[in-house]
Design an enzyme around this catalytic site. Structure first.
Site, PDB file in Angstrom:
ATOM      1  N   SER A 208       0.810  -1.220   0.000  1.00 29.07           N
ATOM      2  CA  SER A 208       0.000   0.000   0.000  1.00 29.07           C
ATOM      3  C   SER A 208       0.843   1.268   0.000  1.00 29.07           C
ATOM      4  O   SER A 208       0.395   2.313  -0.469  1.00 29.07           O
ATOM      5  CB  SER A 208      -0.925   0.006   1.215  1.00 29.07           C
ATOM      6  OG  SER A 208      -0.175  -0.048   2.422  1.00 29.07           O
ATOM      7  N   ASP A 456      -4.000   6.654  11.461  1.00 28.88           N
ATOM      8  CA  ASP A 456      -3.110   6.020  10.477  1.00 28.88           C
ATOM      9  C   ASP A 456      -1.807   6.814  10.455  1.00 28.88           C
ATOM     10  O   ASP A 456      -1.732   7.898   9.871  1.00 28.88           O
ATOM     11  CB  ASP A 456      -3.786   6.039   9.109  1.00 28.88           C
ATOM     12  CG  ASP A 456      -2.923   5.402   8.023  1.00 28.88           C
ATOM     13  OD1 ASP A 456      -1.758   5.072   8.306  1.00 28.88           O
ATOM     14  OD2 ASP A 456      -3.419   5.245   6.889  1.00 28.88           O
ATOM     15  N   HIS A 459       0.665   5.510   6.443  1.00 28.06           N
ATOM     16  CA  HIS A 459       0.575   6.043   5.088  1.00 28.06           C
ATOM     17  C   HIS A 459       0.733   7.565   5.113  1.00 28.06           C
ATOM     18  O   HIS A 459       0.915   8.153   6.171  1.00 28.06           O
ATOM     19  CB  HIS A 459      -0.754   5.614   4.467  1.00 28.06           C
ATOM     20  CG  HIS A 459      -0.902   4.124   4.414  1.00 28.06           C
ATOM     21  ND1 HIS A 459      -1.488   3.390   5.435  1.00 28.06           N
ATOM     22  CD2 HIS A 459      -0.498   3.225   3.487  1.00 28.06           C
ATOM     23  CE1 HIS A 459      -1.450   2.105   5.132  1.00 28.06           C
ATOM     24  NE2 HIS A 459      -0.846   1.977   3.960  1.00 28.06           N
TER      25      HIS A 459
END
Length: 480
Positions: A208, A456, A459
């Site tokens: 990702s 998060d 990312h």
């Protein structure tokens, strides 16, 4: 002529005395040499032991990362571990005293700072510029030339990294420019880039974070492409962005472990037990081996806390297959060897441009940058300004393994260039989505009451840090 000589007895006595003096003097010099050599050896041993102890302390103190395991943008993009629980598990390690980070960094330079250290020569106006390590530098606030594109206007933005769309009011994170020491990083020019890769296919292969970089690349490019000349399609693990006017395809292929595994479904891959097939990569490779430019990465999925990797020798359908359980680091090495050996067999002596992106750090332990012990990237609005800062959770040993295997490929006609994005990303605790992203499942009341628990911190918001990663790629590709 008369020669006068000393009596024989006196002459013999004098000669013996001189000989004895020379022997004693020589023996003294010999002893002194032995003593100095011994001291040097002891000092060398002490230095090695100190360095080893430092490395051991780093490895013992380094907590496992808190990866966010995600999927296709049409499916859950979920936090796979409880960050708060992870931090509690590693609280006892906070008492270990570290050596000064500058000294530690110097000790480790030979092993880890060399990753991607040679960025090649960049030509400007026909003159070769001196080589410069772009990975070493600082972040400079620049609200004139940054961001490089308008996030809300990028039609191909993913909701998982569209932070301003999901309520982030502070947008300073978009205005930081990376400034290498002693040189300048070429600014991304989409028109020049498209001309350089006209008629070519570029594929990002990995997890990702590689997709995060792919979305950045698409947004960097698409703003200069007229309507009707750009498309995006989804086909299983493959996402394709095409620029019809230039016959260019910029793709992403989901392959988080590089080799075949039970995590290969781009939608359903949140598995509690990870299984990889040793030396099996063909089913993935057929999707990207025809590309002209390939950008690989693999790191995040090897950092699941408390998990071991199961290595399958055989097929998933074979009842007689051998299944071996190993530590994640060992699994990573098996996967990278499988990948490198495939490249050696199939892509040696080709004109393909191949890159391997170094690790992308997380920011889940606030005490590392001087914040409260329970702090994360949530609510952070400034980069870390301490030169050489490095998270204890970043496993540089894994990247050193990748570097070694890649270096071994060169004599075999396979050139893979490491893109060293690690240190510049270490500084950017402010660049993560935190809570400002699409949530695919309903959050519990406990989570809503504690935003840090579902932030998060893995990312990256876009526009943001991955745009610089792509400026590295841009400079490598357009300069040759």
């Amino acid at each position: 002529m008369t020669v006068h000589q000393a009596p024989l007895g006196l002459r013999a006595y004098f000669s013996s005395f001189i000989a004895f003096f020379l022997v004693v003097f020589s023996f003294s010099i010999f002893l002194n040499h032995i003593q100095n050599q011994t001291q040097n050896q002891v000092a060398t041993i002490d230095n090695k032991e100190n360095r080893n102890n430092t490395l051991v302390n780093i490895q013992e103190q380094s907590p496992n990362q808190a990866p966010v395991v995600d999927s296709h943008d049409q499916s859950p993009f979920l936090v796979d571990v409880d960050v708060t629980q992870l931090k509690n598990q590693n609280q006892n390690q906070d008492q270990i005293e570290f050596v000064d980070r500058d000294d530690e960094r110097n000790e480790l330079k030979e092993q880890v700072i060399s990753i991607g250290g040679d960025n090649g020569s960049i030509s400007h106006g026909g003159e070769e510029k001196d080589r410069c390590d772009w990975s070493v530098g600082r972040w400079v606030y620049d609200n004139v030339t940054r961001p490089l594109y308008n996030g809300p206007q990028c039609k191909f933005m993913h909701d998982e990294v569209a932070c301003d769309k999901y309520g982030r009011k502070d947008i300073r994170y978009q205005h930081w420019r990376w400034q290498p020491n002693g040189c300048d990083l070429p600014r991304f020019d989409a028109n020049i880039f498209l001309e350089k890769i006209r008629g070519k296919r570029m594929v990002f292969v990995g997890d990702s974070l590689n997709r995060n970089q792919w979305v950045s690349m698409v947004c960097l490019v698409e703003s200069v492409v007229p309507e009707g000349q750009k498309t995006r399609t989804f086909n299983g693990s493959l996402m394709s962005f095409k620029v019809l006017s230039h016959n260019v395809s910029i793709d992403f292929y989901w392959s988080p472990l590089l080799v075949e595994s039970n995590c290969d479904n781009p939608i359903i891959h949140r598995v509690s037990s990870r299984i990889m097939r040793a030396y099996k990569i063909e089913s993935h490779a057929k999707n990207w081996m025809d590309a002209d430019i390939i950008v690989f990465n693999s790191y995040l999925w090897w950092k699941k806390p408390g998990m071991k990797m199961k290595v399958l020798y055989g097929t998933f359908e074979d009842g007689d297959a051998v299944l071996e359980e190993v530590e994640m680091f060992e699994g990573f090495e098996v996967a990278l060897k499988s990948w490198s050996q495939w490249l050696e067999r199939n892509l040696n002596n080709t004109d393909k441009r191949m890159f391997f992106v170094s690790l992308s750090p997380t920011h889940v332990w606030g005490q590392e940058w001087g914040a409260d012990p329970d702090a994360t990237c949530y609510s952070e609005t400034e980069p870390i300004h301490k030169e050489g800062y490095r998270s204890d959770g970043s496993d540089y040993g894994m990247m050193h393994t990748a570097e070694r295997l890649i270096e071994n490929l060169k004599p075999k006609g396979v050139n893979v260039q490491i893109v060293n994005i690690t240190q510049l990303s270490e500084y950017r605790k402010d660049g993560h989505p935190s809570i400002y992203r699409r949530q695919y499942v309903n959050l519990t009341e406990a989570q809503l009451a504690n935003p840090k628990s579902y932030s998060d911190c893995t990312h990256w918001c876009l526009p943001g840090v991955p745009d610089v990663w792509n400026e590295f790629l841009y400079a490598y590709i357009t300069s040759s």
